[in-house]
Scaffold this motif. Structure first.
Motif, PDB file in Angstrom:
ATOM      1  N   THR A  20      75.894  79.069  79.774  1.00 29.31           N
ATOM      2  CA  THR A  20      76.506  80.217  79.091  1.00 29.31           C
ATOM      3  C   THR A  20      75.824  80.452  77.744  1.00 29.31           C
ATOM      4  N   LEU A  21      75.497  79.381  77.058  1.00 27.66           N
ATOM      5  CA  LEU A  21      74.854  79.522  75.742  1.00 27.66           C
ATOM      6  C   LEU A  21      73.532  80.279  75.874  1.00 27.66           C
ATOM      7  N   ILE A  22      72.717  79.830  76.811  1.00 21.09           N
ATOM      8  CA  ILE A  22      71.395  80.463  76.966  1.00 21.09           C
ATOM      9  C   ILE A  22      71.534  81.920  77.385  1.00 21.09           C
ATOM     10  N   THR A  23      72.405  82.159  78.380  1.00 21.67           N
ATOM     11  CA  THR A  23      72.590  83.545  78.813  1.00 21.67           C
ATOM     12  C   THR A  23      73.061  84.419  77.665  1.00 21.67           C
ATOM     13  N   PHE A  24      74.036  83.907  76.911  1.00 23.17           N
ATOM     14  CA  PHE A  24      74.604  84.687  75.809  1.00 23.17           C
ATOM     15  C   PHE A  24      73.513  85.095  74.824  1.00 23.17           C
ATOM     16  N   PHE A  25      72.674  84.124  74.473  1.00 22.98           N
ATOM     17  CA  PHE A  25      71.622  84.426  73.488  1.00 22.98           C
ATOM     18  C   PHE A  25      70.595  85.400  74.052  1.00 22.98           C
ATOM     19  N   ILE A  64      75.645  83.378  66.761  1.00 20.05           N
ATOM     20  CA  ILE A  64      76.269  82.082  67.034  1.00 20.05           C
ATOM     21  C   ILE A  64      77.783  82.152  66.897  1.00 20.05           C
ATOM     22  N   SER A  65      78.258  82.902  65.888  1.00 18.77           N
ATOM     23  CA  SER A  65      79.714  82.964  65.740  1.00 18.77           C
ATOM     24  C   SER A  65      80.311  83.870  66.815  1.00 18.77           C
ATOM     25  N   GLN A  66      79.511  84.862  67.272  1.00 20.20           N
ATOM     26  CA  GLN A  66      79.989  85.663  68.406  1.00 20.20           C
ATOM     27  C   GLN A  66      80.161  84.781  69.634  1.00 20.20           C
TER      28      GLN A  66
END
Lengths: 323, 321
Positions: A20-25, A64-66
């Motif tokens: 999820t982190l990678i996709t989000f970024f 990051i805060s998003q």
């Protein structure tokens, strides 16, 4: 076994987090962005209103805060609502999921059922005409461009011969039909998409099963089984088949995420209201919550699919079960 | 009465547009209760011969000739009759016991499927009693544990004992052991040899051993059939290099390394193994034979009875020179 499953589940958490982190970024750092696509095209939009919009959706905060906000909401199963039409993501997904699931579960069942049968026949009747016909068929099935096949089938079967509906999942007058008519209507719409989505996988699985079965049949234990005086049927379908199906379990596990993923190409060609199109449409309009919702659900299913495959493997293969 | 009767057996394997000969005209009689060993280097056709006895040859094999097991014509047998021959008439154990047991099925399943294949559906309790009896008969002390195990949980020796139990599960008259100790430790080899001896006595079996190891052959069998290039080179009670009548048999004895020998290197038989293809007008062993002369290189020797019950395919039995 229970400990193993628990361990695997715990290990899945950081993996899920990473996905999820990678996709989000990636999505948030893609040039363009929600406001650029949906507002700045209109020259009447003032920079001020764009800024207000960004603030409203929290897009002015650091990525990051998003992400932390999104993550906090998501672990309570709140995927948020679509930026485009303000409907909850879960509703949008729930609306599209049945169509995709129906098509993909049927297709997966067809692929594995017939794939295994064709593969086994091909291996047992190796180097006969039957095997050669199956080989040619699978070769064509594997290499044919499916989008082209879809169009050709639509042209000849639906448009010229008028045997089946061209596209869509149900007819316009679906709501006015009796139940048997409804089922018939749905099935007639299913035929072409099913053929097109299954043919590649069918070819793939049958080749896979064939090579597994040929390999199993060349093993010493098959000769030993014959030497015991077992019948040919028992040797083929008990001793050898089980061994040849081991790798198929892995493939089955890998197909689980595809169940909800859908395929954008087929869904567009056949106007099938599924997840593939939902994901594509939301990606085009930078509808972040929907994209993230679909990705997260896909990731969870992938991990669960892999876990299920491993458990199934252990259930079938004692060498893994008693390590 | 001859329980195994092979006459004029030829086996060739089809390979791209040609055939590879493996067994090139073998005739052989083995009496009930006899223990015989078929010996030879790899490629001499001994394993093919063993497989042919139970019609266990791969699909690309072509056979001619005749094999009778206990009066039944093996090559003419239909599937049902063949099933009876395999298991009821002759049991077989193989070289690598780890590969001969199906990894996905428990010992219980593999031994019980053999019993049900021959005796039909049997009650669970009876099946279990019988299986445990067979396992302990095969020298397994903790039969109960082995019964519930999967092959990978057992040592090589135990696996071979399980194979022996399965081979004997349907009361065969003949036991064919194809290199039964090759994949095993030396100490385990000795145990398996003892086991085979014991089983032979107890079940009054006819034992046919396939091996490249003449020591093993001598430990188990009273008669040794040496094969070379798909043919029988010598057939008789050969105990050592001195009693061997064919130079090849003598050479096979000489190359066995010995602990007492002062020599620090291994003996070898010079040259290459002749293929069974060989059909020229000369002795197949002549290129490697220390005694070969013009006659050996221009004429083909036939298998002759030199002493009662001792056959040899050589112009100069005993390497007389």
């Amino acid at each position: 076994m229970k400990r193993y499953i628990l361990k695997r589940l715990l290990l899945a958490v950081p993996v899920l987090f990473g996905i999820t982190l990678i996709t989000f970024f990636i999505i948030h750092l893609t040039p363009g962005g929600f406001t650029a696509v949906n507002m700045q095209m209109d020259i009447r939009t003032s920079p001020d209103s764009i800024e207000r919009m960004r603030h409203l959706y929290g897009l002015d905060k650091p990525v990051i805060s998003q992400y932390i906000d999104w993550f906090g909401r998501t672990i309570t199963f709140n995927f948020g609502e679509s930026f485009i039409d303000h409907r909850p993501v879960l509703h949008k997904v729930a609306e599209r999921l049945p169509a995709t699931l129906l098509l993909n579960i049927l297709s997966l069942a067809l692929v594995f059922f017939f794939g295994v049968i064709l593969g086994v026949i091909s291996a047992v009747k190796r180097n006969t005409a039957v095997d050669k016909i199956i080989t040619v068929f699978t070769f064509i099935g594997y290499s044919i461009p499916t989008f082209w096949l879809a169009l050709i089938l639509m042209l000849f079967v639906s448009v010229k011969a008028g045997l089946l509906p061209v596209s869509g999942m149900v007819s316009i007058d679906f709501d006015y039909m009796t139940l048997p008519q409804k089922i018939g209507d749905l099935l007639s719409h299913l035929v072409l998409p099913l053929i097109v989505t299954s043919i590649g996988g069918l070819a793939y699985i049958s080749r896979f099963v064939k090579s597994g079965m040929v390999e199993a049949l060349s093993q010493q234990y098959v000769r030993a089984a014959y030497a015991k005086g077992l019948s040919r049927k028992t040797v083929l379908y008990r001793s050898a088949l089980k061994n040849s199906l081991l790798p198929v379990i892995t493939l089955l596990g890998m197909s689980v995420p595809g169940l909800i993923g859908g395929s954008f190409i087929f869904e567009t060609i056949f106007a099938w209201p599924g997840m593939g199109r939902l994901a594509y449409e939301s990606a085009l309009s930078f509808d972040y919550p929907v994209i993230m919702g679909v990705v997260t659900m896909g990731a969870v299913l992938t991990l669960l699919g892999n876990l299920a495959a491993d458990i199934a493997y252990a259930a079938v293969d004692p060498r893994i079960r008693y390590k | 009465m001859d329980i195994i009767n092979v006459s004029n057996l030829y086996v060739k394997y089809a390979a791209r547009k040609k055939y590879n000969m493996a067994v090139n005209g073998v005739s052989l009689d083995i009496k009930e209760g006899e223990s015989a060993a078929i010996a030879g280097e790899s490629g001499c056709g001994k394993s093919t011969l063993a497989s042919a006895l139970l019609k266990l040859l791969p699909e690309n094999a072509q056979v001619s000739g005749n094999v009778m097991l206990d009066g039944i014509d093996v090559f003419a047998a239909g599937e049902e009759q063949l099933r009876k021959i395999r298991g009821n008439t002759a049991g077989m154990i193989f070289q690598d016991p780890g590969a001969s047991l199906n990894p996905l099925f428990s010992v219980k399943q593999q031994i019980e499927e053999a019993i049900t294949a021959h005796f039909g559906k049997t009650e669970k309790e009876e099946l279990k009693r019988k299986s445990l009896e067979l396992l302990s008969d095969a020298g397994i002390t903790d039969a109960q544990r082995v019964y519930n195990s999967y092959p990978h949980q057992l040592s090589g020796g135990l696996q071979q004992r399980v194979m022996a139990a399965i081979a004997l599960s349907c009361g065969p008259k003949i036991l064919i052991a194809d290199e039964p100790t090759t994949a095993l430790d030396v100490t385990v080899q000795a145990q398996i040899v003892e086991l085979l001896k014991k089983l032979k006595e107890e079940h009054k079996l006819t034992l046919l051993l396939i091996t490249h190891d003449l020591h093993l052959a001598n430990a188990l069998a009273s008669r040794i059939i040496v094969m070379y290039a798909g043919k029988i080179a010598e057939d008789g009670a050969v105990k050592s290099a001195k009693t061997a009548l064919h130079p090849y048999t003598a050479a096979l004895f000489k190359i066995i390394p010995s602990l007492d020998s002062p020599k620090r290197h291994f003996e070898v038989i010079p040259g290459e193994v002749a293929s069974a293809e060989h059909n020229g007008n000369f002795c197949a062993f002549s290129p490697r034979c220390p005694y070969a002369d013009d006659r050996c290189r221009s004429e083909k020797p036939e298998l002759k009875e030199v002493k009662p019950g001792h056959f040899v395919r050589c112009f100069y039995p005993g390497g007389k020179k």
